[in-house]
Design a protein around this motif. Structure first.
Motif: not given
Length: 102
Positions: A35-47
């Motif tokens: 509930a306390g996590t407003i947004s969450w992103f898993a990203i790929q920055e490079g290979p």
């Protein structure tokens, strides 16, 4: 307004990029339960470079996330030594401004 964030850069071991991406995708249901996590992103920055970026309205939400299932799974994978080239570093950030749907 969200006030707190975490940024966690991740470096996949050579040949483990798909497994890191799959691991990050698998965390979505765990994060959705927080509930306390407003947004969450898993990203790929490079290979082979990935990161997690998440936001919280208060320090309690951030602390709950750090003590939750996603963080535990990440640290378990890091200790196992099979996915990441180095131990993930967790950076605690302060958010100056945001634009999120409410």
């Amino acid at each position: 307004m969200t006030k707190f964030a975490l940024y966690v850069p991740l470096q996949a071991k050579p040949g483990k990029e798909k497994e890191v991406a799959d691991f990050l995708r698998s965390a979505v249901p765990l994060v959705n339960a927080e509930a306390g996590t407003i947004s969450w992103f898993a990203i790929q920055e490079g290979p082979s470079s990935f990161a997690i970026f998440d936001t919280f309205d208060d320090a309690a939400g951030r602390d709950a996330h750090l003590n939750g299932k996603v963080a535990a799974a990440l640290m378990e994978k890091a200790k196992a030594g099979d996915l990441f080239a180095k131990t993930p570093e967790i950076h605690k950030l302060d958010i100056l401004a945001d634009k999120l749907p409410r």
